[in-house]
Write a protein that holds these residues in place. Structure first.
Motif, PDB file in Angstrom:
ATOM      1  N   ALA A 105       0.829  -1.203   0.000  1.00 36.50           N
ATOM      2  CA  ALA A 105       0.000   0.000   0.000  1.00 36.50           C
ATOM      3  C   ALA A 105       0.862   1.251   0.000  1.00 36.50           C
ATOM      4  CB  ALA A 105      -0.928   0.006   1.212  1.00 36.50           C
ATOM      5  N   SER A 106       0.351   2.297  -0.651  1.00 35.97           N
ATOM      6  CA  SER A 106       0.946   3.625  -0.601  1.00 35.97           C
ATOM      7  C   SER A 106      -0.038   4.526   0.122  1.00 35.97           C
ATOM      8  CB  SER A 106       1.223   4.149  -2.012  1.00 35.97           C
ATOM      9  OG  SER A 106       1.772   5.447  -1.978  1.00 35.97           O
ATOM     10  N   LEU A 107       0.422   5.211   1.158  1.00 37.62           N
ATOM     11  CA  LEU A 107      -0.499   5.987   1.994  1.00 37.62           C
ATOM     12  C   LEU A 107       0.166   7.248   2.504  1.00 37.62           C
ATOM     13  CD1 LEU A 107       0.090   5.663   5.411  1.00 37.62           C
ATOM     14  CD2 LEU A 107      -0.067   3.298   4.643  1.00 37.62           C
ATOM     15  N   SER A 108      -0.658   8.186   2.916  1.00 36.41           N
ATOM     16  CA  SER A 108      -0.145   9.374   3.592  1.00 36.41           C
ATOM     17  C   SER A 108      -1.094   9.762   4.714  1.00 36.41           C
ATOM     18  CB  SER A 108       0.034  10.546   2.622  1.00 36.41           C
ATOM     19  OG  SER A 108      -1.212  10.970   2.104  1.00 36.41           O
ATOM     20  N   ILE A 109      -0.511  10.121   5.835  1.00 38.28           N
ATOM     21  CA  ILE A 109      -1.263  10.618   6.985  1.00 38.28           C
ATOM     22  C   ILE A 109      -1.024  12.121   7.057  1.00 38.28           C
ATOM     23  CG2 ILE A 109      -1.391  10.580   9.504  1.00 38.28           C
ATOM     24  CD1 ILE A 109      -0.764   7.584   9.339  1.00 38.28           C
ATOM     25  N   PRO A 110      -2.084  12.915   7.170  1.00 38.80           N
ATOM     26  CA  PRO A 110      -1.914  14.374   7.102  1.00 38.80           C
ATOM     27  C   PRO A 110      -1.046  14.920   8.226  1.00 38.80           C
ATOM     28  CG  PRO A 110      -4.140  13.796   7.803  1.00 38.80           C
ATOM     29  CD  PRO A 110      -3.490  12.532   7.358  1.00 38.80           C
ATOM     30  N   SER A 111      -0.363  15.998   7.924  1.00 38.98           N
ATOM     31  CA  SER A 111       0.435  16.701   8.925  1.00 38.98           C
ATOM     32  C   SER A 111      -0.481  17.543   9.819  1.00 38.98           C
ATOM     33  CB  SER A 111       1.448  17.612   8.238  1.00 38.98           C
ATOM     34  OG  SER A 111       2.081  18.469   9.180  1.00 38.98           O
ATOM     35  N   GLY A 112      -0.038  17.721  11.057  1.00 42.11           N
ATOM     36  CA  GLY A 112      -0.782  18.591  11.967  1.00 42.11           C
ATOM     37  C   GLY A 112      -0.023  19.847  12.320  1.00 42.11           C
ATOM     38  N   LEU A 113       1.022  20.151  11.559  1.00 43.08           N
ATOM     39  CA  LEU A 113       1.896  21.268  11.912  1.00 43.08           C
ATOM     40  C   LEU A 113       1.257  22.640  11.736  1.00 43.08           C
ATOM     41  CD1 LEU A 113       5.298  20.009  10.442  1.00 43.08           C
ATOM     42  CD2 LEU A 113       4.771  20.409  12.858  1.00 43.08           C
ATOM     43  N   ALA A 114       0.258  22.750  10.873  1.00 40.53           N
ATOM     44  CA  ALA A 114      -0.266  24.075  10.518  1.00 40.53           C
ATOM     45  C   ALA A 114      -0.925  24.782  11.699  1.00 40.53           C
ATOM     46  CB  ALA A 114      -1.247  23.961   9.352  1.00 40.53           C
ATOM     47  N   ASN A 115      -1.794  24.068  12.403  1.00 41.42           N
ATOM     48  CA  ASN A 115      -2.545  24.685  13.504  1.00 41.42           C
ATOM     49  C   ASN A 115      -3.289  23.595  14.278  1.00 41.42           C
ATOM     50  OD1 ASN A 115      -4.913  24.113  11.900  1.00 41.42           O
ATOM     51  ND2 ASN A 115      -4.520  26.023  10.763  1.00 41.42           N
TER      52      ASN A 115
END
Length: 257
Positions: A105-115
């Protein structure tokens, strides 16, 4: 079987930086890409379709946002896209190729750095994904989950870790989440099966000299089911060329697709 995972931060930018020229020289069986920031119909150019590979894409609904892909030397038995929840499927964050002996599988978990809102979205996504990983354990086949997890598992996976304990990507609850996957649930951080060294980063912030000083984090993983633990032959983070802020992770398994 050689598997590569790489966060492109825009597949067009990565191509401009020479990624596909490099990719075809790696003799990889499966290449997992994340954060394409382009839709499949925009990728008709031959440079996105290197000879000898079959590409499969899962687009984000919004233009210029996320998206994942798998390039394979062999036609998979099946392709699965999405995980059945909006934060994944709307943003094109999961695609899986099933082969005879293993699924990749190819996946991405979103970043939480923005706010704080971004962090809340990330944590909701992580909860859903944890449920998928639990369900996967009931299936009678092996899996390799490749991609950007947006979490540094341990202090050795992050520069200046002590002062970053309150920063998204190294929060205690995020590390606990990773530990549940790699500890209680029995999944394998395949890179760490071979390489136990410190400062093996896969991402560096976009500021002068971060990469050359190796001030970054290990955010990109190939996490596998327990049966593959002894199948890991060699591991590498490729740093000789810069295709994005992330580096490709290359892992060889004693497997055939």
């Amino acid at each position: 079987m050689r598997v590569i995972t790489f966060n492109t931060q825009g597949i067009e930018q990565a191509a401009d930086n020479g990624f596909f020229d490099w990719m075809v020289q790696q003799d990889a069986d499966v290449i997992c890409l994340q954060d394409l920031r382009a839709k499949e119909y925009q990728l008709d150019d031959e440079r996105y379709h290197p000879e000898g590979y079959y590409p499969y894409f899962f687009d984000a609904f919004e233009d210029g946002y996320s998206g994942v892909a798998i390039y394979s030397r062999h036609v998979p038995k099946a392709i699965m896209t999405g995980l059945g929840f909006e934060l994944c499927d709307f943003h094109g964050r999961f695609i899986q190729a099933d082969f005879d002996k293993v699924s990749v599988a190819s996946l991405s978990i979103p970043s939480g750095l923005a706010n704080e809102e971004a962090q809340a979205v990330k944590e909701e996504y992580m909860e859903h994904f944890l449920g998928h990983m639990k369900k996967t354990l009931r299936k009678r086949r092996d899996f390799i989950f490749c991609g950007t997890y947006s979490v540094a598992h341990k202090p050795i996976d992050l520069s200046n870790w002590y002062v970053n304990q309150s920063v998204s990507g190294f929060l205690q609850n995020e590390r606990d989440w990773m530990e549940e996957i790699l500890g209680d649930m029995g999944y394998v951080d395949t890179f760490r099966e071979i390489n136990k060294a410190e400062r093996q980063f896969t991402w560096w912030p976009d500021y002068n000299r971060a990469r050359s000083l190796n001030e970054g984090a290990r955010l990109d993983y190939q996490i596998a089911t327990a049966n593959l633990r002894k199948m890991v032959k060699s591991v590498q983070v490729y740093r000789d060329q810069s295709f994005s802020e992330h580096a490709p992770v290359i892992i060889d398994y004693a497997l055939d697709t």
